[in-house]
Design an enzyme around this catalytic site. Structure first.
Site, PDB file in Angstrom:
ATOM      1  N   THR A  34       0.806  -1.229   0.000  1.00 63.11           N
ATOM      2  CA  THR A  34       0.000   0.000   0.000  1.00 63.11           C
ATOM      3  C   THR A  34       0.838   1.278   0.000  1.00 63.11           C
ATOM      4  O   THR A  34       0.322   2.357  -0.295  1.00 63.11           O
ATOM      5  CB  THR A  34      -0.916   0.046   1.240  1.00 63.11           C
ATOM      6  OG1 THR A  34      -0.105   0.082   2.428  1.00 63.11           O
ATOM      7  CG2 THR A  34      -1.843  -1.163   1.271  1.00 63.11           C
ATOM      8  N   CYS A  38       2.536   2.764   9.465  1.00 67.48           N
ATOM      9  CA  CYS A  38       1.602   2.843  10.591  1.00 67.48           C
ATOM     10  C   CYS A  38       2.342   2.685  11.912  1.00 67.48           C
ATOM     11  O   CYS A  38       3.486   2.220  11.956  1.00 67.48           O
ATOM     12  CB  CYS A  38       0.548   1.725  10.507  1.00 67.48           C
ATOM     13  SG  CYS A  38      -0.430   1.706   8.993  1.00 67.48           S
ATOM     14  N   CYS A  42      -2.196   0.404  15.046  1.00 66.84           N
ATOM     15  CA  CYS A  42      -3.121   0.855  14.001  1.00 66.84           C
ATOM     16  C   CYS A  42      -4.397   0.011  14.026  1.00 66.84           C
ATOM     17  O   CYS A  42      -4.328  -1.225  14.077  1.00 66.84           O
ATOM     18  CB  CYS A  42      -2.471   0.758  12.631  1.00 66.84           C
ATOM     19  SG  CYS A  42      -3.509   1.403  11.289  1.00 66.84           S
ATOM     20  N   ARG A  67       3.986   6.699   2.980  1.00 68.99           N
ATOM     21  CA  ARG A  67       3.157   7.802   3.446  1.00 68.99           C
ATOM     22  C   ARG A  67       2.515   7.448   4.782  1.00 68.99           C
ATOM     23  O   ARG A  67       2.213   6.281   5.050  1.00 68.99           O
ATOM     24  CB  ARG A  67       2.060   8.129   2.420  1.00 68.99           C
ATOM     25  CG  ARG A  67       2.592   8.462   1.042  1.00 68.99           C
ATOM     26  CD  ARG A  67       1.472   8.887   0.111  1.00 68.99           C
ATOM     27  NE  ARG A  67       0.367   7.924   0.061  1.00 68.99           N
ATOM     28  CZ  ARG A  67       0.350   6.853  -0.708  1.00 68.99           C
ATOM     29  NH1 ARG A  67       1.390   6.562  -1.473  1.00 68.99           N
ATOM     30  NH2 ARG A  67      -0.694   6.052  -0.713  1.00 68.99           N
ATOM     31  N   CYS A  69      -0.145   6.783   7.591  1.00 70.40           N
ATOM     32  CA  CYS A  69      -1.520   6.277   7.622  1.00 70.40           C
ATOM     33  C   CYS A  69      -2.468   7.376   8.112  1.00 70.40           C
ATOM     34  O   CYS A  69      -2.176   8.077   9.084  1.00 70.40           O
ATOM     35  CB  CYS A  69      -1.588   5.072   8.556  1.00 70.40           C
ATOM     36  SG  CYS A  69      -3.248   4.408   8.828  1.00 70.40           S
ATOM     37  N   CYS A  72      -4.258   5.878  11.807  1.00 71.32           N
ATOM     38  CA  CYS A  72      -3.554   5.816  13.096  1.00 71.32           C
ATOM     39  C   CYS A  72      -2.597   6.986  13.326  1.00 71.32           C
ATOM     40  O   CYS A  72      -2.076   7.141  14.428  1.00 71.32           O
ATOM     41  CB  CYS A  72      -2.799   4.493  13.230  1.00 71.32           C
ATOM     42  SG  CYS A  72      -1.354   4.334  12.145  1.00 71.32           S
ATOM     43  N   ASP A 452      19.087  11.357  50.427  1.00 70.26           N
ATOM     44  CA  ASP A 452      17.876  12.169  50.529  1.00 70.26           C
ATOM     45  C   ASP A 452      17.063  11.734  51.750  1.00 70.26           C
ATOM     46  O   ASP A 452      16.879  10.533  52.009  1.00 70.26           O
ATOM     47  CB  ASP A 452      17.039  12.003  49.268  1.00 70.26           C
ATOM     48  CG  ASP A 452      15.755  12.806  49.316  1.00 70.26           C
ATOM     49  OD1 ASP A 452      15.809  14.005  49.016  1.00 70.26           O
ATOM     50  OD2 ASP A 452      14.706  12.221  49.645  1.00 70.26           O
TER      51      ASP A 452
END
Length: 502
Positions: A34, A38, A42, A67, A69, A72, A452
């Site tokens: 695709t 993601c 996702c 690219r 998604c 998500c 401390d």
């Protein structure tokens, strides 16, 4: 978690199939069929394993022409915990890139800050993250651009320059490459409220330069000690707790800001008012760092649970974070002011310095009045005007002069061992002061405070060794998360720092 998790293919596939949000930001899943990348969680149907490749950063995905998604939004996932738990070259470089150094000073400026050549910096980032400093900064600019596009009504040209792009054309091309949508198309996807602009952000009647956004984190997150500590130690005029939010002023590269941070079950609400929108990325980065939002609480708590004494404390209130700072030099000054005095006395000392030497700001929504003074301003203070013992005056003046002249460097890119050594060389700096600065300012997750008072009280109550040497030896099993163990030990006390303010 281990460095380079993206190379453990079997583990990554399991995380994607189970949609495990704990791994968001640790790696990114790029789908070859695709061209989309993601986050691990996702919500879409997971792709076939043979179609997945795993990359260590959003920048590496973008550089490989994948690219983001649209479901998500992987660019908005929490940052990798690696960069805040390591002090090597790559981690220091990533902290500086998040702080906007590449956008302001370029790769040569980044290399100078790190003390390496540009070629060495580029080679190491490329080897570990699959992308060089320019690509990493570009990915960050793209994320800032989307935030401004979706949450403000600013003209696109103003968005471009506020996000750090040199030209509108580069801005348009980058947004299309990363999100497969033009800037206008991104804005058109945002739900409208009565046709009056973006659902969250600057709209009619809002304070100019104000943005409202959500800061994600890995669950669980216990806000009690985190916000309790910040509120209880807040310096009047610089910090306050108001209407369920921690508010403070921010000194930023191009101007100043005021932030209000509100704890919610699944995010931190963040309302930022900036005098210059170019500071947006830096402001978000510093707020995330102050709240320790990129931590991996599951890894931390799992390690601490191996000690039968700490296990009940962790199980009772898991997900404690280390309250940190937005300004390392400021915190060092405040640590000195807090030596051997109560929290209230330390706040009083700091408030006097703020009123006398801080830069005034206008806060129409609350009681914030100043930015904390710079080291340069504090170096001009007459020591005789300081209401503290002479030895602590010497400690104070030596510290601020070293910070002002650059002989002491405390910043997100600080080399932890070097900074510790230089602090210890200053008069009046003992192990407690150095370690509390290392823990809360430098961000060392393994800093420990065996001397401390609160830690020693908790140790005695829990049956742990009482002496600092013996307690340090016992705490070896908590490494590399001893700073988080301190938070659980402090939580056994009824001090206000351990409770979310009413």
């Amino acid at each position: 978690m281990q460095n380079g998790m993206h190379s453990d293919r079997e583990r990554c596939v399991r995380a994607v199939r189970s949609k495990d949000a704990r791994f968001d930001g640790w790696f990114f899943t790029a789908v070859t069929t695709t061209g989309i990348y993601c986050r691990a969680s996702c919500p879409v149907v997971p792709p076939k394993p043979e179609n997945m490749i795993f990359l260590p950063s959003a920048a590496a995905c973008q550089q490989a022409s994948f690219r983001a998604c649209k479901r998500c939004r992987p660019d908005t996932s929490p940052g990798s915990p690696e960069w805040n738990q390591r002090a090597d070259l790559v981690a220091r470089a990533m902290r500086l890139i998040a702080d906007g150094v590449v956008d302001r000073d370029g790769v040569p400026g980044l290399a100078v800050r790190l003390g390496y050549s540009t070629r060495q910096v580029e080679r190491q980032l490329l080897a570990e993250l699959g992308a060089g400093p320019l690509a990493l900064a570009r990915a960050q600019r793209a994320q800032t651009a989307r935030l401004l596009i979706e949450t403000t009504e600013l003209p696109m040209a103003e968005v471009a320059f506020a996000a750090g792009f040199a030209s509108v054309r580069t801005f348009n091309d980058t947004v299309r490459d990363v999100f497969a949508l033009s800037p206008s198309e991104l804005r058109a996807r945002v739900p409208r409220r009565g046709g009056a602009g973006p659902a969250t952000g600057t709209g009619t009647g809002a304070t100019p330069g104000t943005l409202t956004l959500r800061l994600p984190f890995r669950a669980p997150l216990n806000p009690d000690n985190l916000f309790g500590h910040l509120a209880a130690t807040g310096v009047p005029g610089v910090e306050e707790w108001r209407d369920g939010a921690f508010r403070r002023t921010l000194r930023l590269p191009y101007g100043h800001g005021i932030v209000a941070l509100t704890p919610n079950p699944d995010h931190i609400g963040c309302r930022l008012t900036l005098s210059d929108l170019r500071d947006l990325t830096v402001a978000i980065s510093r707020c995330r760092r102050m709240l320790d939002l990129d931590a991996d609480p599951v890894a931390v708590d799992d390690q601490l649970r191996t000690d039968p004494v700490l296990a009940p404390l962790v199980d009772k209130a898991p997900g404690r974070r280390v309250p940190r700072t937005v300004d390392e030099a400021e915190f060092a000054v405040r640590a000195v002011l807090g030596q051997q005095v109560s929290t209230a006395a330390a706040r009083t000392h700091a408030a006097r310095l703020v009123t006398a030497h801080g830069d005034p700001v206008h806060d129409p929504e609350g009681g914030l009045t100043h930015l904390f003074p710079t080291p340069e301003a504090l170096a001009e203070v007459d020591p005789e005007t300081l209401a503290m013992p002479r030895t602590r005056r010497t400690t104070f003046t030596t510290l601020v002069r070293a910070l002002a002249d650059g002989s002491l460097h405390l910043d997100v890119d600080s080399d932890w061992p070097t900074a510790r050594a230089r602090l210890l060389a200053l008069p009046g700096f003992g192990p407690w002061t150095v370690d509390v600065i290392a823990m809360r300012a430098l961000g060392d997750p393994d800093a420990f405070l065996p001397t401390d008072l609160g830690v020693r009280r908790a140790a005695q109550e829990l049956g742990l060794p009482a002496t600092p040497v013996a307690l340090t030896a016992r705490a070896a099993a908590w490494r590399p998360w001893r700073a988080y163990a301190v938070q659980y030990l402090w939580a056994t006390d009824s001090h206000p720092i351990n409770f979310l303010p009413a």
